[in-house]
Write an enzyme that holds these catalytic residues in place. Structure first.
Site, PDB file in Angstrom:
ATOM      1  N   HIS A 135      37.319  36.153  44.327  1.00 19.05           N
ATOM      2  CA  HIS A 135      37.896  37.437  43.918  1.00 19.05           C
ATOM      3  C   HIS A 135      37.089  38.613  44.470  1.00 19.05           C
ATOM      4  O   HIS A 135      37.664  39.564  45.017  1.00 19.05           O
ATOM      5  CB  HIS A 135      37.964  37.510  42.397  1.00 19.05           C
ATOM      6  CG  HIS A 135      38.455  38.838  41.887  1.00 19.05           C
ATOM      7  ND1 HIS A 135      39.728  39.297  42.119  1.00 19.05           N
ATOM      8  CD2 HIS A 135      37.819  39.814  41.181  1.00 19.05           C
ATOM      9  CE1 HIS A 135      39.883  40.496  41.565  1.00 19.05           C
ATOM     10  NE2 HIS A 135      38.740  40.830  41.002  1.00 19.05           N
ATOM     11  N   LYS A 189      41.067  42.885  29.311  1.00 20.96           N
ATOM     12  CA  LYS A 189      42.164  42.341  30.108  1.00 20.96           C
ATOM     13  C   LYS A 189      42.056  40.819  30.123  1.00 20.96           C
ATOM     14  O   LYS A 189      41.009  40.267  30.456  1.00 20.96           O
ATOM     15  CB  LYS A 189      42.121  42.859  31.541  1.00 20.96           C
ATOM     16  CG  LYS A 189      42.707  44.242  31.727  1.00 20.96           C
ATOM     17  CD  LYS A 189      42.809  44.551  33.210  1.00 20.96           C
ATOM     18  CE  LYS A 189      43.455  45.899  33.466  1.00 20.96           C
ATOM     19  NZ  LYS A 189      43.548  46.185  34.914  1.00 20.96           N
ATOM     20  N   GLU A 206      45.635  51.038  30.322  1.00 25.89           N
ATOM     21  CA  GLU A 206      45.909  51.379  31.720  1.00 25.89           C
ATOM     22  C   GLU A 206      47.181  52.193  31.901  1.00 25.89           C
ATOM     23  O   GLU A 206      48.052  51.870  32.706  1.00 25.89           O
ATOM     24  CB  GLU A 206      45.966  50.095  32.564  1.00 25.89           C
ATOM     25  CG  GLU A 206      45.725  50.352  34.049  1.00 25.89           C
ATOM     26  CD  GLU A 206      45.544  49.076  34.843  1.00 25.89           C
ATOM     27  OE1 GLU A 206      46.368  48.820  35.722  1.00 25.89           O
ATOM     28  OE2 GLU A 206      44.567  48.349  34.571  1.00 25.89           O
ATOM     29  N   ARG A 256      42.556  54.348  33.885  1.00 26.78           N
ATOM     30  CA  ARG A 256      42.033  52.989  34.048  1.00 26.78           C
ATOM     31  C   ARG A 256      42.576  52.312  35.305  1.00 26.78           C
ATOM     32  O   ARG A 256      41.938  51.418  35.867  1.00 26.78           O
ATOM     33  CB  ARG A 256      42.332  52.131  32.815  1.00 26.78           C
ATOM     34  CG  ARG A 256      41.661  50.759  32.879  1.00 26.78           C
ATOM     35  CD  ARG A 256      41.715  49.996  31.576  1.00 26.78           C
ATOM     36  NE  ARG A 256      41.088  48.687  31.742  1.00 26.78           N
ATOM     37  CZ  ARG A 256      40.933  47.787  30.772  1.00 26.78           C
ATOM     38  NH1 ARG A 256      41.363  48.064  29.549  1.00 26.78           N
ATOM     39  NH2 ARG A 256      40.350  46.640  31.011  1.00 26.78           N
ATOM     40  N   ASN A 275      41.251  49.681  39.807  1.00 26.32           N
ATOM     41  CA  ASN A 275      41.881  48.697  40.682  1.00 26.32           C
ATOM     42  C   ASN A 275      41.765  49.056  42.161  1.00 26.32           C
ATOM     43  O   ASN A 275      42.526  48.532  42.984  1.00 26.32           O
ATOM     44  CB  ASN A 275      43.358  48.539  40.309  1.00 26.32           C
ATOM     45  CG  ASN A 275      43.545  47.890  38.958  1.00 26.32           C
ATOM     46  OD1 ASN A 275      43.104  46.775  38.723  1.00 26.32           O
ATOM     47  ND2 ASN A 275      44.183  48.612  38.045  1.00 26.32           N
ATOM     48  N   ARG A 328      48.800  34.930  16.894  1.00 29.00           N
ATOM     49  CA  ARG A 328      49.022  36.325  17.300  1.00 29.00           C
ATOM     50  C   ARG A 328      47.725  37.125  17.428  1.00 29.00           C
ATOM     51  O   ARG A 328      47.738  38.354  17.345  1.00 29.00           O
ATOM     52  CB  ARG A 328      50.002  37.028  16.362  1.00 29.00           C
ATOM     53  CG  ARG A 328      51.388  36.386  16.353  1.00 29.00           C
ATOM     54  CD  ARG A 328      52.390  37.227  15.571  1.00 29.00           C
ATOM     55  NE  ARG A 328      53.704  36.615  15.637  1.00 29.00           N
ATOM     56  CZ  ARG A 328      54.179  35.736  14.773  1.00 29.00           C
ATOM     57  NH1 ARG A 328      53.405  35.344  13.749  1.00 29.00           N
ATOM     58  NH2 ARG A 328      55.377  35.231  14.896  1.00 29.00           N
ATOM     59  N   LYS A 363      32.553  51.660  33.340  1.00 27.87           N
ATOM     60  CA  LYS A 363      33.812  51.033  32.947  1.00 27.87           C
ATOM     61  C   LYS A 363      34.090  51.243  31.470  1.00 27.87           C
ATOM     62  O   LYS A 363      35.240  51.484  31.082  1.00 27.87           O
ATOM     63  CB  LYS A 363      33.792  49.538  33.264  1.00 27.87           C
ATOM     64  CG  LYS A 363      35.123  48.871  32.919  1.00 27.87           C
ATOM     65  CD  LYS A 363      35.280  47.470  33.449  1.00 27.87           C
ATOM     66  CE  LYS A 363      36.690  46.944  33.162  1.00 27.87           C
ATOM     67  NZ  LYS A 363      36.897  45.581  33.661  1.00 27.87           N
ATOM     68  N   GLU A 402      32.147  44.128  43.016  1.00 32.40           N
ATOM     69  CA  GLU A 402      32.644  44.878  41.860  1.00 32.40           C
ATOM     70  C   GLU A 402      31.672  45.993  41.461  1.00 32.40           C
ATOM     71  O   GLU A 402      32.081  47.021  40.924  1.00 32.40           O
ATOM     72  CB  GLU A 402      32.890  43.938  40.683  1.00 32.40           C
ATOM     73  CG  GLU A 402      34.150  43.090  40.806  1.00 32.40           C
ATOM     74  CD  GLU A 402      35.432  43.898  40.599  1.00 32.40           C
ATOM     75  OE1 GLU A 402      35.354  45.101  40.273  1.00 32.40           O
ATOM     76  OE2 GLU A 402      36.511  43.314  40.764  1.00 32.40           O
ATOM     77  N   HIS A 457      44.405  41.216  45.656  1.00 34.36           N
ATOM     78  CA  HIS A 457      45.212  40.184  44.991  1.00 34.36           C
ATOM     79  C   HIS A 457      46.177  39.526  45.975  1.00 34.36           C
ATOM     80  O   HIS A 457      46.433  38.313  45.893  1.00 34.36           O
ATOM     81  CB  HIS A 457      45.979  40.785  43.822  1.00 34.36           C
ATOM     82  CG  HIS A 457      45.125  41.080  42.629  1.00 34.36           C
ATOM     83  ND1 HIS A 457      45.598  41.768  41.531  1.00 34.36           N
ATOM     84  CD2 HIS A 457      43.835  40.776  42.351  1.00 34.36           C
ATOM     85  CE1 HIS A 457      44.630  41.875  40.633  1.00 34.36           C
ATOM     86  NE2 HIS A 457      43.554  41.278  41.123  1.00 34.36           N
ATOM     87  N   HIS A 468      42.363  46.394  44.761  1.00 37.48           N
ATOM     88  CA  HIS A 468      42.890  45.197  44.118  1.00 37.48           C
ATOM     89  C   HIS A 468      44.307  44.833  44.566  1.00 37.48           C
ATOM     90  O   HIS A 468      44.663  43.660  44.566  1.00 37.48           O
ATOM     91  CB  HIS A 468      42.842  45.340  42.592  1.00 37.48           C
ATOM     92  CG  HIS A 468      41.502  45.037  42.025  1.00 37.48           C
ATOM     93  ND1 HIS A 468      40.366  45.728  42.393  1.00 37.48           N
ATOM     94  CD2 HIS A 468      41.085  44.107  41.118  1.00 37.48           C
ATOM     95  CE1 HIS A 468      39.326  45.245  41.731  1.00 37.48           C
ATOM     96  NE2 HIS A 468      39.737  44.257  40.965  1.00 37.48           N
TER      97      HIS A 468
END
Length: 375
Positions: A267, A145, A239, A243, A247, A123, A229, A187, A254, A250
């Site tokens: 990417h 992330k 997010e 935040r 993206n 965990r 960031k 980026e 994606h 993105h």
């Protein structure tokens, strides 16, 4: 290691804090990063490209600990549940306890998968990011992330799990292929396009130095992007609001990656195309002006990045993939658009017709250069 040559940026999340170190020779500076390990067990997750170059350097710093390594094949296609399971089996085989640490040595794929495995084992155990690509240094290694891809879409499964430290040794960029390096610059541009018009102008003025990988310029670019960031993550770790602005491009990007089976585009290349599509959609919706779109396209082009949808990816296919994006709400598209350079905005209920029209603009892949070009 001269401390004055290392930039240290702190990511502050209430009482939780961790450093991002940026400089040269940091992988071999084990006195710095080994202090972040709290137990006797460590698992180094890397890939078959990076490990032959840098794993021995890390091994020297782990002397005296119970450690092992788990290697992935290189590429986005290997960021899967199956490989997470194998990483967890490696932790089990090593006898890793709750004070163990996972070390992610590689690019964004390695970092995302290793961090997710660390989040799952008992965990949640510690992990340290050691990014070896520019893209990972400026983006995926910072902010916690983690996750894996599914055939249906990218990063649909994951967890927020912050690292204990980020060790960005820019010496590793010397072995980074030119295409991978340029993908990382996308980026960097993204951070400026979202919230820092001054940084965007700095990038325009320093494009040639960045393409040449000039050390001082490169460290400054990485540090400025990470500082930006880190501030956003500190204000919105999971997010829930601001935040999401990170993206920009993105949702388009994606979809492009998924349509290409995670092999057609890197990417950063998909993000570059996605940012420009987002800018064009913003202009179509009356949110921004053409000169800002033109500046973005020119900067991306000067950095050697693709600026158009590759041939063979139909607008309807991409729109269907965009509908699966995590940012969508109540069955409607929720996109990150902008009102010009440095002014990103979350926009809900975007009309699909406008998205399709933007995707359908005449684009093609220049077969001679292999670069995407816009008409």
């Amino acid at each position: 290691m001269n401390e004055s040559d290392v930039q240290t940026i702190e990511v502050a999340l209430g009482a939780r804090r961790y450093p991002v170190w940026i400089g040269r020779g940091l992988l071999g500076d084990s006195a710095r990063w080994r202090a972040r390990l709290r137990g006797r067990h460590a698992l180094v997750v890397s890939n078959t490209t990076v490990a032959p170059l840098y794993l021995e350097r890390i091994a020297q710093g782990l002397d005296g600990l119970h450690w092992s390594s788990f290697l992935l094949d290189d590429g986005e296609a290997h960021k899967t549940f199956g490989n997470v399971g194998r990483a967890l089996e490696a932790l089990a085989t090593s006898g890793a306890t709750r004070d163990a640490c996972v070390i992610a040595l590689g690019g964004g794929v390695v970092g995302d998968l290793a961090g997710f495995a660390a989040a799952c084992w008992m965990r949640g155990i510690d992990f340290i990011q050691m990014p070896t690509t520019l893209l990972a240094m400026v983006d995926s290694s910072v902010g916690g992330k983690t996750g894996v891809n599914l055939p249906a879409g990218k990063n649909l499964v994951g967890a927020f799990h912050q690292p204990r430290a980020v060790v960005a040794d820019i010496d590793t960029l010397a072995t980074l292929p030119d295409r991978e390096y340029r993908a990382g610059l996308a980026e960097v541009v993204k951070g400026a396009a979202i919230g820092d018009a001054t940084f965007f102008a700095w990038l325009e003025a320093n494009t040639d130095a960045l393409v040449r990988r000039h050390t001082t310029t490169l460290v400054e670019a990485i540090a400025r992007k990470v500082r930006y960031k880190a501030g956003v993550v500190a204000r919105d770790e999971t997010e829930q609001g601001e935040r999401a602005l990170l993206n920009l491009g993105h949702t388009f990007g994606h979809a492009l990656e998924t349509a290409g089976n995670y092999t057609a585009l890197l990417h950063g290349e998909a993000v570059a195309i996605g940012m420009l599509l987002a800018a064009r959609l913003s202009e179509r919706l009356g949110m921004s002006e053409a000169p800002d779109t033109a500046r973005l396209q020119q900067l991306l082009d000067r950095l050697g990045l693709p600026v158009a949808r590759p041939a063979g990816m139909a607008p309807e296919q991409l729109l269907a993939l965009m509908r699966l994006d995590k940012k969508n709400t109540a069955g409607t598209l929720r996109l990150i658009l902008w009102r010009g350079i440095g002014k990103a905005q979350i926009v809900t209920g975007v009309e699909e017709t406008a998205v399709l029209e933007t995707l359908a603009e005449a684009t093609s892949v220049n077969a001679a250069s292999g670069r995407a070009t816009a008409s």
